[in-house]
Motif scaffolding. Structure first.
Motif, PDB file in Angstrom:
ATOM      1  N   LYS A   1       0.875  -1.168   0.000  1.00 52.18           N
ATOM      2  CA  LYS A   1       0.000   0.000   0.000  1.00 52.18           C
ATOM      3  C   LYS A   1       0.912   1.217   0.000  1.00 52.18           C
ATOM      4  N   VAL A   2       0.746   2.087  -0.985  1.00 50.64           N
ATOM      5  CA  VAL A   2       1.611   3.256  -1.117  1.00 50.64           C
ATOM      6  C   VAL A   2       0.851   4.500  -0.699  1.00 50.64           C
ATOM      7  N   LEU A   3       1.403   5.171   0.324  1.00 47.06           N
ATOM      8  CA  LEU A   3       0.874   6.446   0.789  1.00 47.06           C
ATOM      9  C   LEU A   3       1.881   7.498   0.356  1.00 47.06           C
ATOM     10  N   PHE A   4       1.522   8.289  -0.643  1.00 48.99           N
ATOM     11  CA  PHE A   4       2.494   9.279  -1.065  1.00 48.99           C
ATOM     12  C   PHE A   4       2.300  10.542  -0.247  1.00 48.99           C
ATOM     13  N   CYS A   5       3.432  11.165   0.025  1.00 48.18           N
ATOM     14  CA  CYS A   5       3.500  12.272   0.968  1.00 48.18           C
ATOM     15  C   CYS A   5       3.938  13.522   0.210  1.00 48.18           C
ATOM     16  N   THR A   6       3.186  14.600   0.361  1.00 48.22           N
ATOM     17  CA  THR A   6       3.522  15.807  -0.379  1.00 48.22           C
ATOM     18  C   THR A   6       3.241  17.063   0.429  1.00 48.22           C
ATOM     19  N   THR A   7       3.937  18.125   0.090  1.00 45.54           N
ATOM     20  CA  THR A   7       3.656  19.435   0.684  1.00 45.54           C
ATOM     21  C   THR A   7       2.770  20.237  -0.251  1.00 45.54           C
ATOM     22  N   GLU A   8       2.581  19.722  -1.444  1.00 46.78           N
ATOM     23  CA  GLU A   8       1.817  20.441  -2.463  1.00 46.78           C
ATOM     24  C   GLU A   8       0.333  20.119  -2.371  1.00 46.78           C
ATOM     25  N   ASN A   9      -0.469  21.134  -2.511  1.00 44.91           N
ATOM     26  CA  ASN A   9      -1.914  20.961  -2.504  1.00 44.91           C
ATOM     27  C   ASN A   9      -2.423  20.997  -3.948  1.00 44.91           C
ATOM     28  N   ASP A  10      -1.650  20.418  -4.845  1.00 40.76           N
ATOM     29  CA  ASP A  10      -1.945  20.424  -6.276  1.00 40.76           C
ATOM     30  C   ASP A  10      -2.828  19.219  -6.617  1.00 40.76           C
ATOM     31  N   VAL A  11      -4.076  19.491  -6.914  1.00 37.56           N
ATOM     32  CA  VAL A  11      -5.032  18.428  -7.218  1.00 37.56           C
ATOM     33  C   VAL A  11      -4.563  17.587  -8.401  1.00 37.56           C
ATOM     34  N   GLY A  12      -3.936  18.214  -9.388  1.00 37.03           N
ATOM     35  CA  GLY A  12      -3.426  17.488 -10.548  1.00 37.03           C
ATOM     36  C   GLY A  12      -2.339  16.497 -10.168  1.00 37.03           C
ATOM     37  N   ALA A  13      -1.427  16.904  -9.270  1.00 39.26           N
ATOM     38  CA  ALA A  13      -0.355  16.010  -8.833  1.00 39.26           C
ATOM     39  C   ALA A  13      -0.929  14.850  -8.031  1.00 39.26           C
ATOM     40  N   ILE A  14      -1.914  15.137  -7.195  1.00 37.10           N
ATOM     41  CA  ILE A  14      -2.557  14.086  -6.405  1.00 37.10           C
ATOM     42  C   ILE A  14      -3.253  13.087  -7.336  1.00 37.10           C
ATOM     43  N   ALA A  15      -3.976  13.599  -8.312  1.00 34.11           N
ATOM     44  CA  ALA A  15      -4.665  12.721  -9.262  1.00 34.11           C
ATOM     45  C   ALA A  15      -3.665  11.880 -10.052  1.00 34.11           C
ATOM     46  N   ARG A  16      -2.560  12.487 -10.455  1.00 34.31           N
ATOM     47  CA  ARG A  16      -1.532  11.770 -11.215  1.00 34.31           C
ATOM     48  C   ARG A  16      -0.945  10.631 -10.377  1.00 34.31           C
ATOM     49  N   ALA A  17      -0.702  10.900  -9.096  1.00 34.51           N
ATOM     50  CA  ALA A  17      -0.146   9.876  -8.214  1.00 34.51           C
ATOM     51  C   ALA A  17      -1.132   8.734  -8.008  1.00 34.51           C
ATOM     52  N   LEU A  18      -2.379   9.065  -7.779  1.00 36.37           N
ATOM     53  CA  LEU A  18      -3.391   8.020  -7.582  1.00 36.37           C
ATOM     54  C   LEU A  18      -3.566   7.198  -8.855  1.00 36.37           C
ATOM     55  N   HIS A  19      -3.527   7.857 -10.004  1.00 33.38           N
ATOM     56  CA  HIS A  19      -3.641   7.153 -11.285  1.00 33.38           C
ATOM     57  C   HIS A  19      -2.439   6.234 -11.521  1.00 33.38           C
ATOM     58  N   ALA A  20      -1.263   6.637 -11.023  1.00 31.42           N
ATOM     59  CA  ALA A  20      -0.047   5.831 -11.209  1.00 31.42           C
ATOM     60  C   ALA A  20       0.021   4.652 -10.242  1.00 31.42           C
ATOM     61  N   GLY A  21      -0.910   4.588  -9.281  1.00 30.68           N
ATOM     62  CA  GLY A  21      -0.941   3.430  -8.400  1.00 30.68           C
ATOM     63  C   GLY A  21      -0.814   3.711  -6.919  1.00 30.68           C
ATOM     64  N   ALA A  22      -0.764   4.976  -6.512  1.00 33.41           N
ATOM     65  CA  ALA A  22      -0.753   5.278  -5.074  1.00 33.41           C
ATOM     66  C   ALA A  22      -2.113   4.903  -4.497  1.00 33.41           C
ATOM     67  N   ASP A  23      -2.111   4.427  -3.267  1.00 31.98           N
ATOM     68  CA  ASP A  23      -3.357   4.041  -2.624  1.00 31.98           C
ATOM     69  C   ASP A  23      -3.999   5.198  -1.866  1.00 31.98           C
ATOM     70  N   GLU A  24      -3.177   6.115  -1.389  1.00 34.51           N
ATOM     71  CA  GLU A  24      -3.658   7.270  -0.630  1.00 34.51           C
ATOM     72  C   GLU A  24      -2.585   8.334  -0.645  1.00 34.51           C
ATOM     73  N   TYR A  25      -2.919   9.514  -0.171  1.00 31.93           N
ATOM     74  CA  TYR A  25      -1.915  10.561  -0.054  1.00 31.93           C
ATOM     75  C   TYR A  25      -2.031  11.231   1.305  1.00 31.93           C
ATOM     76  N   ILE A  26      -0.903  11.806   1.732  1.00 32.60           N
ATOM     77  CA  ILE A  26      -0.808  12.488   3.015  1.00 32.60           C
ATOM     78  C   ILE A  26      -0.133  13.824   2.779  1.00 32.60           C
ATOM     79  N   MET A  27      -0.717  14.866   3.329  1.00 35.52           N
ATOM     80  CA  MET A  27      -0.110  16.195   3.242  1.00 35.52           C
ATOM     81  C   MET A  27       0.855  16.379   4.411  1.00 35.52           C
ATOM     82  N   LYS A  28       2.007  16.971   4.137  1.00 33.08           N
ATOM     83  CA  LYS A  28       2.932  17.344   5.208  1.00 33.08           C
ATOM     84  C   LYS A  28       2.513  18.724   5.715  1.00 33.08           C
TER      85      LYS A  28
END
Length: 127
Positions: free
Chosen positions: A77-104
């Protein structure tokens, strides 16, 4: 016991995340960049990967794509971690196979909740 690989170029973030994850009952390993992370995954695939998005050498997106194409790379399960609140980057990560994201910045409650969302927090309240 479930395992987690923390991938972040910041030693401080890795230390904080390690303390939280171990408190949640996971066995933790660390990598400071994507190249080392993929090498560790090739040795022993973790149950979860906390993956920083912005890193030198190999960013989180490239790590995620390579991980998902590797043998058994669909399992963690991949939880990608970012400081960016960029919806496009979040969507790209989820599309590439991330299971969830976490904001720093994140805390114990956020990590526990995200682990529960992806089905990995059976021992979440052990600490």
């Amino acid at each position: 016991m479930q395992t987690c690989l923390i991938v972040d170029d910041s030693a401080v973030i890795r230390k904080v995340a390690r303390r939280i994850m171990e408190g949640l009952g996971l066995t933790v390993s660390e990598a400071e960049d994507g190249v080392k992370a993929l090498a560790l995954c090739a040795q022993a695939m973790p149950d979860a990967v906390l993956l920083d998005w912005n890193m030198p050498n190999m960013d989180g997106y490239a790590v995620l794509k390579a991980l998902r194409q590797s043998p058994d790379g669909h399992r963690p399960k991949v939880l990608f971690c970012t400081t960016e609140n960029d919806v496009g980057a979040i969507a790209r990560a989820l599309h590439a196979g991330a299971d969830e994201y976490i904001m720093k910045p994140f805390d114990r409650d956020i990590l526990r909740d995200k682990l529960e969302q992806v089905g990995l927090a059976r021992e979440a309240d052990a600490a």
